[in-house]
Design a protein around this motif. Structure first.
Motif, mmCIF file in Angstrom:
data_model
loop_
_atom_site.group_PDB
_atom_site.id
_atom_site.type_symbol
_atom_site.label_atom_id
_atom_site.label_comp_id
_atom_site.label_asym_id
_atom_site.label_seq_id
_atom_site.Cartn_x
_atom_site.Cartn_y
_atom_site.Cartn_z
ATOM 1 N N GLU A 18 0.838 -1.194 0.000
ATOM 2 C CA GLU A 18 0.000 0.000 0.000
ATOM 3 C C GLU A 18 0.884 1.260 0.000
ATOM 4 O O GLU A 18 0.637 2.206 -0.746
ATOM 5 N N GLY A 19 1.952 1.235 0.777
ATOM 6 C CA GLY A 19 2.850 2.383 0.877
ATOM 7 C C GLY A 19 3.521 2.718 -0.440
ATOM 8 O O GLY A 19 3.748 3.894 -0.771
ATOM 9 N N LEU A 20 3.818 1.668 -1.226
ATOM 10 C CA LEU A 20 4.547 1.894 -2.485
ATOM 11 C C LEU A 20 3.722 2.661 -3.526
ATOM 12 O O LEU A 20 4.262 3.116 -4.530
ATOM 13 N N GLN A 21 2.407 2.768 -3.290
ATOM 14 C CA GLN A 21 1.558 3.526 -4.225
ATOM 15 C C GLN A 21 1.967 5.000 -4.254
ATOM 16 O O GLN A 21 1.714 5.704 -5.222
ATOM 17 N N ASP A 22 2.584 5.459 -3.175
ATOM 18 C CA ASP A 22 2.959 6.875 -3.076
ATOM 19 C C ASP A 22 4.058 7.194 -4.090
ATOM 20 O O ASP A 22 5.076 6.512 -4.167
ATOM 21 N N GLU A 23 3.824 8.276 -4.835
ATOM 22 C CA GLU A 23 4.737 8.721 -5.903
ATOM 23 C C GLU A 23 6.182 8.854 -5.421
ATOM 24 O O GLU A 23 7.130 8.541 -6.146
ATOM 25 N N LYS A 24 6.343 9.287 -4.159
ATOM 26 C CA LYS A 24 7.720 9.563 -3.706
ATOM 27 C C LYS A 24 8.561 8.293 -3.545
ATOM 28 O O LYS A 24 9.766 8.362 -3.396
ATOM 29 N N TYR A 25 7.897 7.144 -3.598
ATOM 30 C CA TYR A 25 8.660 5.894 -3.485
ATOM 31 C C TYR A 25 8.744 5.165 -4.834
ATOM 32 O O TYR A 25 8.987 3.960 -4.874
ATOM 33 N N LYS A 26 8.555 5.921 -5.942
ATOM 34 C CA LYS A 26 8.417 5.237 -7.244
ATOM 35 C C LYS A 26 9.698 4.525 -7.698
ATOM 36 O O LYS A 26 9.641 3.626 -8.525
ATOM 37 N N GLU A 27 10.832 4.931 -7.125
ATOM 38 C CA GLU A 27 12.078 4.262 -7.534
ATOM 39 C C GLU A 27 12.403 3.039 -6.683
ATOM 40 O O GLU A 27 13.460 2.437 -6.825
ATOM 41 N N ILE A 28 11.478 2.697 -5.803
ATOM 42 C CA ILE A 28 11.732 1.538 -4.934
ATOM 43 C C ILE A 28 10.959 0.319 -5.440
ATOM 44 O O ILE A 28 9.772 0.395 -5.740
ATOM 45 N N GLU A 29 11.689 -0.793 -5.500
ATOM 46 C CA GLU A 29 11.063 -2.052 -5.926
ATOM 47 C C GLU A 29 11.292 -3.058 -4.785
ATOM 48 O O GLU A 29 12.429 -3.211 -4.327
ATOM 49 N N ILE A 30 10.221 -3.695 -4.341
ATOM 50 C CA ILE A 30 10.373 -4.606 -3.189
ATOM 51 C C ILE A 30 10.020 -6.032 -3.575
ATOM 52 O O ILE A 30 9.019 -6.286 -4.239
ATOM 53 N N LYS A 31 10.869 -6.968 -3.130
ATOM 54 C CA LYS A 31 10.527 -8.391 -3.255
ATOM 55 C C LYS A 31 10.358 -8.918 -1.835
ATOM 56 O O LYS A 31 11.244 -8.765 -0.977
ATOM 57 N N PHE A 32 9.174 -9.491 -1.545
ATOM 58 C CA PHE A 32 8.899 -10.016 -0.201
ATOM 59 C C PHE A 32 9.184 -11.505 -0.167
ATOM 60 O O PHE A 32 8.699 -12.244 -1.039
ATOM 61 N N ILE A 33 9.953 -11.942 0.814
ATOM 62 C CA ILE A 33 10.132 -13.387 0.976
ATOM 63 C C ILE A 33 9.864 -13.783 2.431
ATOM 64 O O ILE A 33 9.910 -12.942 3.323
ATOM 65 N N GLU A 34 9.577 -15.073 2.618
ATOM 66 C CA GLU A 34 9.182 -15.522 3.964
ATOM 67 C C GLU A 34 10.343 -15.842 4.891
ATOM 68 O O GLU A 34 10.249 -15.596 6.097
ATOM 69 N N PRO A 35 11.467 -16.411 4.371
ATOM 70 C CA PRO A 35 12.532 -16.783 5.321
ATOM 71 C C PRO A 35 13.093 -15.586 6.076
ATOM 72 O O PRO A 35 13.148 -14.474 5.537
ATOM 73 N N ASN A 36 13.507 -15.846 7.310
ATOM 74 C CA ASN A 36 14.189 -14.816 8.098
ATOM 75 C C ASN A 36 15.618 -14.641 7.589
ATOM 76 O O ASN A 36 16.174 -15.549 6.986
ATOM 77 N N LEU A 37 16.194 -13.484 7.860
ATOM 78 C CA LEU A 37 17.588 -13.246 7.474
ATOM 79 C C LEU A 37 18.511 -13.892 8.508
ATOM 80 O O LEU A 37 18.498 -13.547 9.687
ATOM 81 N N THR A 38 19.303 -14.854 8.027
ATOM 82 C CA THR A 38 20.256 -15.578 8.882
ATOM 83 C C THR A 38 21.473 -15.864 8.002
ATOM 84 O O THR A 38 21.418 -15.642 6.785
ATOM 85 N N PRO A 39 22.562 -16.420 8.550
ATOM 86 C CA PRO A 39 23.706 -16.762 7.698
ATOM 87 C C PRO A 39 23.308 -17.754 6.593
ATOM 88 O O PRO A 39 23.894 -17.768 5.515
ATOM 89 N N LEU A 59 21.506 -10.991 12.376
ATOM 90 C CA LEU A 59 22.433 -10.227 11.528
ATOM 91 C C LEU A 59 23.815 -10.222 12.196
ATOM 92 O O LEU A 59 24.388 -9.183 12.531
ATOM 93 N N CYS A 60 24.336 -11.442 12.369
ATOM 94 C CA CYS A 60 25.637 -11.620 13.017
ATOM 95 C C CYS A 60 26.752 -11.303 12.002
ATOM 96 O O CYS A 60 26.483 -10.989 10.835
ATOM 97 N N THR A 61 28.006 -11.430 12.447
ATOM 98 C CA THR A 61 29.154 -11.118 11.595
ATOM 99 C C THR A 61 29.063 -11.855 10.257
ATOM 100 O O THR A 61 29.241 -11.254 9.194
ATOM 101 N N ARG A 62 28.775 -13.139 10.309
ATOM 102 C CA ARG A 62 28.742 -13.956 9.075
ATOM 103 C C ARG A 62 27.640 -13.462 8.120
ATOM 104 O O ARG A 62 27.872 -13.360 6.920
ATOM 105 N N THR A 63 26.466 -13.171 8.668
ATOM 106 C CA THR A 63 25.366 -12.677 7.815
ATOM 107 C C THR A 63 25.813 -11.403 7.100
ATOM 108 O O THR A 63 25.612 -11.252 5.890
ATOM 109 N N ILE A 64 26.423 -10.491 7.854
ATOM 110 C CA ILE A 64 26.843 -9.201 7.282
ATOM 111 C C ILE A 64 27.886 -9.446 6.181
ATOM 112 O O ILE A 64 27.840 -8.819 5.110
#
Ligand code: NAI
Length: 329
Positions: A18-39, A59-64
């Motif tokens: 819904e937020g992406l409908q706003d003109e000011k975010y037109k250069e943003i493209e989002i891909k949604f995925i279910e897994p959590n961010l881990t190494p 977001l430990c050292t290895r993930t970064i």
């Protein structure tokens, strides 16, 4: 800018789309995925400019390092807390980390009071009893909050909101914080020992830092009043859970409300109703009739999600434009 959103649930997708409908975010493209961010999942970020993560991810050292190898330049935390992010490593590798420092202090403070009221007046049990046509009262007795003392540890944004709620209930409000919040003229600042000794209700609203780790432990619990109500909506690591469990067993607490707990990473936000919990601490906490546990949901209101979406997308725009932002960690 292509952003990979980790660990997304239906409500994240709904709000951000819904937020992406706003003109000011037109250069943003989002891909949604279910897994959590881990190494193990960080490699999925190949081909993206930024990743978006939440409080329950690793977001430990290895993930970064893996994110860096994947070409990620920006980590957008869609939350306030960042104790799960290795900021030093991110800085070393030139990855900017941004967060949402404040979205709705009242959302968390109101949830803290919901925990107090539920645990104190046994709403969870009364609800189940009523559904079974059991209208008896034995075991449901609570205590008045009116004219009791609320002790608040940390009177920043959320602690201040909680202090105002307690004041509205007619409670005496005392607090511990090196910084005395000038908006709280009804609050008496005291030292920690006095707060522990005098409070009928203790609520934790300070951040998880090295010094604050296990601030509630065998020794501090011993200094509390018998029959105290303890609430934690901040971070699990503030409480030594083994000592808390011992205190509950000893009958020290009238009620305990926990929105956060030490072992939460791995199962918070997941439906595990068809599984046997393999973590004994959580299973033991759930076994006590005077303990109310919720799943790190203090933030979870419409207003808060709306603010999280706005600030996260604004952070991405600031990064793209090279605008300096106070939300950069
Ligand atoms: P804040 O930064 O506005 O306030 C924190 C306050 O704690 C500051 O005034 C600081 O001086 C004080 N403090 C730090 N160490 C202390 C200590 N040892 N004793 C007493 N005071 C101490 O933070 P805010 O926005 O009020 O958030 C508080 C915490 O709430 C966050 O750190 C986060 O862990 C938690 N939180 C939980 C959420 C949930 O969904 N359950 C959502 C958002 C935040």
């Amino acid at each position: 800018m292509k952003i990979l959103f980790f660990g997304t649930k239906s409500y994240d997708r709904e709000f951000f789309k819904e937020g992406l409908q706003d003109e000011k975010y037109k250069e943003i493209e989002i891909k949604f995925i279910e897994p959590n961010l881990t190494p193990e999942t960080a490699e999925l970020a190949h081909g993206y400019d930024a990743v978006c993560a939440f409080v329950n991810m690793d977001l430990c050292t290895r993930t970064i390092q893996i994110l860096h190898e994947a070409g990620i330049k920006l980590i957008l935390m869609r939350c306030a807390g960042f104790n799960n992010v290795d900021l030093k490593e991110a800085k070393k590798l030139g990855i900017q980390v941004m967060r949402v420092p404040s979205y709705s202090p009242e959302a968390v403070a109101e949830h803290a009071m919901a925990l107090v009221l539920t645990a104190n007046r046994h709403m969870h049990k009364a609800y189940i009893r009523g559904r079974e046509n059991d209208f008896s009262l034995a075991g449901l007795m609570g205590i008045n909050l009116y004219q009791k003392t609320a002790g608040i540890i940390g009177t920043g944004k959320i602690g201040a909101a909680f202090a105002r709620i307690c004041h509205g209930f007619g409670m005496n409000v005392i607090a511990v914080d090196a910084y005395h919040n000038p908006t709280l003229d009804f609050v008496k600042y005291v030292d920690m020992d006095t707060l522990l000794k005098e409070s009928d209700l203790i609520s934790l609203h300070c951040p998880m830092t090295e010094e604050n780790h296990h601030m509630i432990n065998e020794k501090t619990i011993a200094k509390m009043k018998d029959g105290v109500i303890l609430v934690n909506t901040s971070r699990g690591g503030l409480i030594n859970t083994e000592d808390l469990i011992q205190g509950i067993r000893n009958g020290k607490f009238f009620a305990v409300g926990l929105d956060v707990y030490e072992e939460e990473t791995g199962f918070v936000y997941e439906d595990m109703s068809d599984q046997i919990l393999n973590r004994s601490t959580m299973a033991r906490l759930l076994s006590f009739p005077n303990v109310m546990v919720t799943s790190h949901q203090g933030f979870f209101t419409r207003e808060a999600l709306d603010a999280i979406r706005r600030t996260t997308l604004d952070n991405a725009v600031d990064f793209m434009k090279g605008t300096e932002s106070p939300n950069t960690l």
